[in-house]
Design a protein around this motif. Sequence first.
Motif, PDB file in Angstrom:
ATOM      1  N   MET A 162       3.865  20.838  42.731  1.00 49.05           N
ATOM      2  CA  MET A 162       2.017  20.531  43.350  1.00 49.05           C
ATOM      3  C   MET A 162       1.780  20.065  44.607  1.00 49.05           C
ATOM      4  SD  MET A 162       1.707  17.329  40.171  1.00 49.05           S
ATOM      5  CE  MET A 162       3.123  16.539  41.220  1.00 49.05           C
TER       6      MET A 162
ATOM      7  N   CYS B 168       8.667  21.368  39.016  1.00 53.33           N
ATOM      8  CA  CYS B 168       8.999  20.135  38.357  1.00 53.33           C
ATOM      9  C   CYS B 168      10.089  19.598  37.893  1.00 53.33           C
ATOM     10  CB  CYS B 168       8.233  18.364  38.911  1.00 53.33           C
ATOM     11  SG  CYS B 168       6.195  19.105  40.247  1.00 53.33           S
TER      12      CYS B 168
ATOM     13  N   GLY C 169      13.099  21.989  38.340  1.00 50.37           N
ATOM     14  CA  GLY C 169      14.425  20.956  39.389  1.00 50.37           C
ATOM     15  C   GLY C 169      13.199  21.122  40.491  1.00 50.37           C
ATOM     16  N   GLY C 170      14.166  20.061  41.318  1.00 49.35           N
ATOM     17  CA  GLY C 170      12.831  18.979  42.641  1.00 49.35           C
ATOM     18  C   GLY C 170      14.402  19.778  43.929  1.00 49.35           C
ATOM     19  N   PRO C 171      13.192  20.010  45.231  1.00 53.56           N
ATOM     20  CA  PRO C 171      13.659  20.510  46.106  1.00 53.56           C
ATOM     21  C   PRO C 171      14.864  20.203  46.347  1.00 53.56           C
ATOM     22  CG  PRO C 171      11.894  18.955  46.584  1.00 53.56           C
ATOM     23  CD  PRO C 171      12.282  18.759  45.285  1.00 53.56           C
TER      24      PRO C 171
ATOM     25  N   ILE D 130      16.432  16.405  45.500  1.00 50.93           N
ATOM     26  CA  ILE D 130      16.052  15.432  44.689  1.00 50.93           C
ATOM     27  C   ILE D 130      16.523  15.402  43.329  1.00 50.93           C
ATOM     28  CG2 ILE D 130      13.465  14.159  44.142  1.00 50.93           C
ATOM     29  CD1 ILE D 130      12.560  14.751  46.236  1.00 50.93           C
TER      30      ILE D 130
ATOM     31  N   CYS E  44      13.030  17.155  38.178  1.00 53.53           N
ATOM     32  CA  CYS E  44      12.663  15.995  39.016  1.00 53.53           C
ATOM     33  C   CYS E  44      12.616  14.865  38.930  1.00 53.53           C
ATOM     34  CB  CYS E  44      11.632  16.488  40.209  1.00 53.53           C
ATOM     35  SG  CYS E  44      11.810  15.901  41.848  1.00 53.53           S
TER      36      CYS E  44
ATOM     37  N   CYS F  56      11.029  12.285  40.397  1.00 52.27           N
ATOM     38  CA  CYS F  56       9.977  12.068  41.039  1.00 52.27           C
ATOM     39  C   CYS F  56       8.969  12.832  39.526  1.00 52.27           C
ATOM     40  CB  CYS F  56       9.481  12.369  42.448  1.00 52.27           C
ATOM     41  SG  CYS F  56      11.233  11.876  43.643  1.00 52.27           S
ATOM     42  N   TYR F  57       9.327  13.545  39.257  1.00 53.45           N
ATOM     43  CA  TYR F  57       8.624  14.081  38.260  1.00 53.45           C
ATOM     44  C   TYR F  57       7.472  12.905  36.915  1.00 53.45           C
ATOM     45  CZ  TYR F  57       5.261  16.805  35.770  1.00 53.45           C
ATOM     46  OH  TYR F  57       3.860  17.609  34.431  1.00 53.45           O
TER      47      TYR F  57
ATOM     48  N   CYS G 123       3.482  13.843  40.578  1.00 52.40           N
ATOM     49  CA  CYS G 123       4.926  13.432  41.810  1.00 52.40           C
ATOM     50  C   CYS G 123       4.500  11.967  41.522  1.00 52.40           C
ATOM     51  CB  CYS G 123       4.553  14.522  42.797  1.00 52.40           C
ATOM     52  SG  CYS G 123       5.967  13.589  44.092  1.00 52.40           S
TER      53      CYS G 123
ATOM     54  N   ILE H 293       6.112  10.864  44.654  1.00 46.05           N
ATOM     55  CA  ILE H 293       6.221  10.661  45.577  1.00 46.05           C
ATOM     56  C   ILE H 293       5.757  12.502  46.802  1.00 46.05           C
ATOM     57  CG2 ILE H 293       8.493   9.373  45.956  1.00 46.05           C
ATOM     58  CD1 ILE H 293       9.140  12.610  46.648  1.00 46.05           C
TER      59      ILE H 293
ATOM     60  N   PRO I 125       8.743  16.797  49.600  1.00 47.69           N
ATOM     61  CA  PRO I 125       9.280  17.172  50.632  1.00 47.69           C
ATOM     62  C   PRO I 125       8.684  18.742  51.092  1.00 47.69           C
ATOM     63  CG  PRO I 125      10.758  16.920  49.352  1.00 47.69           C
ATOM     64  CD  PRO I 125      10.461  16.783  48.909  1.00 47.69           C
TER      65      PRO I 125
ATOM     66  N   CYS J 175       8.180  21.711  48.374  1.00 48.42           N
ATOM     67  CA  CYS J 175       6.883  21.701  47.666  1.00 48.42           C
ATOM     68  C   CYS J 175       5.683  21.385  47.984  1.00 48.42           C
ATOM     69  CB  CYS J 175       7.195  19.852  46.896  1.00 48.42           C
ATOM     70  SG  CYS J 175       8.792  19.192  46.165  1.00 48.42           S
TER      71      CYS J 175
HETATM   72  S1  SF4 Z   1       8.946  16.050  44.540  1.00 48.45           S
HETATM   73 FE1  SF4 Z   1       7.260  15.921  43.631  1.00 48.45          FE
HETATM   74  S2  SF4 Z   1       6.567  17.493  44.243  1.00 48.45           S
HETATM   75 FE2  SF4 Z   1       8.326  18.176  44.581  1.00 48.45          FE
HETATM   76  S3  SF4 Z   1       9.483  18.650  42.664  1.00 48.45           S
HETATM   77 FE3  SF4 Z   1       9.591  16.528  42.831  1.00 48.45          FE
HETATM   78  S4  SF4 Z   1       7.679  16.143  41.204  1.00 48.45           S
HETATM   79 FE4  SF4 Z   1       7.383  17.922  41.626  1.00 48.45          FE
END
Ligand code: SF4
Length: 211
Positions: free
Chosen positions: A1, A13, A16-18, A65, A74, A76-77, A84, A86, A91, A94
């Motif tokens: 985002m 997200c 998949g995460g970064p 992540i 992810c 973190c989502y 998100c 975080i 990172p 993102c």
């Molecule tokens: S770290 Fe945050 S912005 Fe990046 S994919 Fe995960 S939830 Fe989405």
Amino acid sequence: MPQPSCRRCGTCCIKGGPSLHREDLPLVEEGRIRVQDLVCIRSGEMAYDPRRGGLQSVPRELVKIRGKGASWECVCYDRASSQCRIYAARPAECRALSCTDPAALYAVMEHPYATRFDLVPADSALGQCIAGHESLFPVLPALNLALEWVRSSAGPVPEELMDMVRGELHFRRAFAERVGSRDEDLWIYFGRPLWQVLAPTVPALEGYGTG
Ligand code: SF4
Ligand code: SF4
């Protein structure tokens, strides 16, 4: 985002995460991204490459992540709030991502990637455990064995492959018990269990180590 134009639909997200790049390492070192939220994609594993629009075997390990359980969404989502957790420490990939123009993301993907040994000194006890695990249970030979078995489409899963899967599971369970941790929280060090890495190729392994 990441971009002002982002509608916060969460699609990226959820996919998949970064992967982390060296420029992201301070976020981990400062504890803004938790080590237990990371996973190592080991050399030889299949990973989605948006530039090619498909799965590729990764030539060198990546730090990502991680997902939620077996899903790649992810960790973190937060679905409930579509946010998100975080966001301020997300990172570089993102921050660069725009689903309407991938150029900035592709540029970041050219930056040097982080590896486990950016986080763990190679000559530490943990670094030596990582190297030992990698030399005993590398992904590529196991994946090649699995692909060979699929091509021959014959009979039960080869015992040689099952030996690797069992041995790897035993290794990680013994390590987790010794350090009093959950296996998932150690995925940054040893990657995902081999059975889980191989399950898309060998469906008989689905859920193997969860019992
Ligand atoms: S770290 Fe945050 S912005 Fe990046 S994919 Fe995960 S939830 Fe989405
Ligand atoms: S970058 Fe695009 S896909 Fe990702 S949350 Fe924003 S609008 Fe959705």
